[in-house]
Design a protein around this motif. Structure first.
Motif, mmCIF file in Angstrom:
data_model
loop_
_atom_site.group_PDB
_atom_site.id
_atom_site.type_symbol
_atom_site.label_atom_id
_atom_site.label_comp_id
_atom_site.label_asym_id
_atom_site.label_seq_id
_atom_site.Cartn_x
_atom_site.Cartn_y
_atom_site.Cartn_z
ATOM 1 N N THR A 1 0.838 -1.193 0.000
ATOM 2 C CA THR A 1 0.000 0.000 0.000
ATOM 3 C C THR A 1 0.876 1.247 0.000
ATOM 4 O O THR A 1 2.083 1.176 0.274
ATOM 5 N N LEU B 1 -8.670 1.504 -10.053
ATOM 6 C CA LEU B 1 -7.650 0.898 -9.192
ATOM 7 C C LEU B 1 -6.438 1.820 -9.061
ATOM 8 O O LEU B 1 -5.901 2.016 -7.958
ATOM 9 N N GLU C 1 -7.348 4.873 -6.913
ATOM 10 C CA GLU C 1 -7.388 4.544 -5.490
ATOM 11 C C GLU C 1 -5.988 4.577 -4.881
ATOM 12 O O GLU C 1 -5.780 5.115 -3.787
ATOM 13 N N ARG D 1 -16.332 4.837 -10.232
ATOM 14 C CA ARG D 1 -15.990 3.475 -9.824
ATOM 15 C C ARG D 1 -15.031 3.465 -8.639
ATOM 16 O O ARG D 1 -14.990 2.502 -7.877
ATOM 17 N N ALA D 2 -14.256 4.536 -8.466
ATOM 18 C CA ALA D 2 -13.258 4.563 -7.395
ATOM 19 C C ALA D 2 -13.793 5.098 -6.078
ATOM 20 O O ALA D 2 -13.330 4.695 -5.010
ATOM 21 N N SER E 1 -16.215 4.907 -3.952
ATOM 22 C CA SER E 1 -16.681 4.129 -2.805
ATOM 23 C C SER E 1 -15.529 3.479 -2.044
ATOM 24 O O SER E 1 -15.700 3.053 -0.893
ATOM 25 N N HIS E 2 -14.348 3.405 -2.682
ATOM 26 C CA HIS E 2 -13.181 2.796 -2.048
ATOM 27 C C HIS E 2 -12.215 3.839 -1.488
ATOM 28 O O HIS E 2 -11.137 3.484 -1.008
ATOM 29 N N LEU E 3 -12.598 5.088 -1.570
ATOM 30 C CA LEU E 3 -11.741 6.163 -1.086
ATOM 31 C C LEU E 3 -12.239 6.658 0.265
ATOM 32 O O LEU E 3 -13.406 6.499 0.614
ATOM 33 N N THR F 1 -20.954 6.827 -1.369
ATOM 34 C CA THR F 1 -19.944 7.756 -0.859
ATOM 35 C C THR F 1 -20.614 8.856 -0.059
ATOM 36 O O THR F 1 -21.765 9.230 -0.327
#
Length: 336
Positions: A50, A201, A204, A233-234, A236-238, A263
């Motif tokens: 990461t 991806l 993110e 698309r990104a 919700s993962h941020l 989000t």
């Protein structure tokens, strides 16, 4: 006869799978990644580490050894999220980018590049511009077809100048982020979301690098055209550091409504009156199409003023209400 039907079905199935198959995301390796991983110093794996892990590893590295990595593997150091800012700038120093702050530079294929306007080291707010179809390294400065206002580098400068005009000296940075492979024209890839999924991806990881040492930093994502799908698309993962997502000239964000983005960020959408994306049907069927247009009131986005913008690429033209609104959103001045 049965054999004829079987052959016919197979002939039809191939194009159907090619067009309607499931969306696939691919995280490409960095240039010279294999050489980097073969180094006996047990360097962090770009494919699994990461941004926080990369940052922690470099924090314990003597300056001389860090400089050696920049010299030996500039293509990896310059593109690895989590590497200290000064090392990435040094690794991406290139005669073609003199006196510019380049945070990503990959010359393979159509190329990738990210340029920073302002002082990212001290910025408490950051706007990330995500471009769309046919944007590549070769037209990053000049714009698709040589049209300047289509160029991400030019767009980022206009936004940064507008921000400074509204709030002189504000600790804000703007990044023109061409960090993914965009579709080549309005063809199959533009109607599907495989490249957007891969771009998400990358986005993110990139945003992870922006906030890992500044958890208080606030980020605005601005997706133009196909770039709005990448942002969609990104997001919700941020993390909560992403306070706003702006979709301009969007063909859809891959979801039926704002709630489906999952989000807590504010979501804004705007299109010029003559933007061709307004004529799209707003459908998504078996992976083709991008869903309801964000400017449709039923989507649920906040309206971004664009009445005086022209065409599909006029949102960053000085004097437009869209440019001013995006600057105000980045500054946190535009309350919903």
């Amino acid at each position: 006869m049965n054999r004829i039907w079987i052959v016919t079905a197979l002939l039809l199935a191939g194009p159907a799978v090619w067009l309607f198959g499931p969306t696939a995301a691919v995280a490409p390796a960095l240039p010279r990644q294999a050489e980097w991983l073969a180094d006996p110093r047990n360097l962090p794996d770009p494919g699994t580490a990461t941004a926080a892990q990369v940052s922690g590893w470099f924090a314990g590295l003597p300056p001389a050894e860090a400089d050696d990595l920049v010299r030996r593997y500039p293509e990896v150091v310059g593109n690895l999220d989590g590497v200290p800012l000064n090392l990435r700038y040094a690794a991406n120093r290139d005669p073609g980018w003199t006196d510019r702050q380049i945070l990503t530079l990959d010359r393979r294929g159509d190329g990738l590049v990210a340029e920073v306007l302002g002082d990212l080291a001290t910025a408490s707010r950051v706007a990330v511009l995500i471009p769309g179809v046919e944007t590549e390294l070769a037209n990053f400065d000049t714009g698709l077809g040589g049209v300047r206002h289509r160029a991400p580098a030019w767009q980022a400068r206009q936004l940064h100048e507008q921000i400074q005009a509204l709030s002189p000296g504000a600790p804000v940075a703007v990044i023109a982020w061409l960090g993914y492979d965009t579709p080549d024209g309005v063809r199959r890839d533009a109607f599907r979301e495989d490249l957007a999924a891969s771009g998400a991806l990358a986005l993110e990881r990139f945003v992870g690098g922006l906030v890992q040492d500044r958890p208080d930093r606030e980020i605005t994502l601005i997706g133009h055209s196909y770039g709005s799908i990448v942002a969609g698309r990104a997001v919700s993962h941020l993390g909560p550091q992403v306070t706003d997502v702006v979709a301009i000239g969007s063909p859809g964000m891959g979801v039926p409504n704002r709630a489906a983005l999952h989000t807590g960020a504010r979501v804004w959408a705007g299109s010029a009156p003559d933007d061709w994306t307004r004529r799209l049907p707003g459908l998504r069927i078996f992976g083709v199409g991008h869903g309801r247009l964000p400017v449709d009131p039923a989507f649920g986005a906040l309206p971004l003023p664009c009445a005086d913008a022209a065409g599909h690429d006029g949102y960053f033209v000085p004097g437009t209400s869209s440019l001013r609104a995006m600057a105000e959103i980045t500054l946190g001045k535009n309350a919903a």
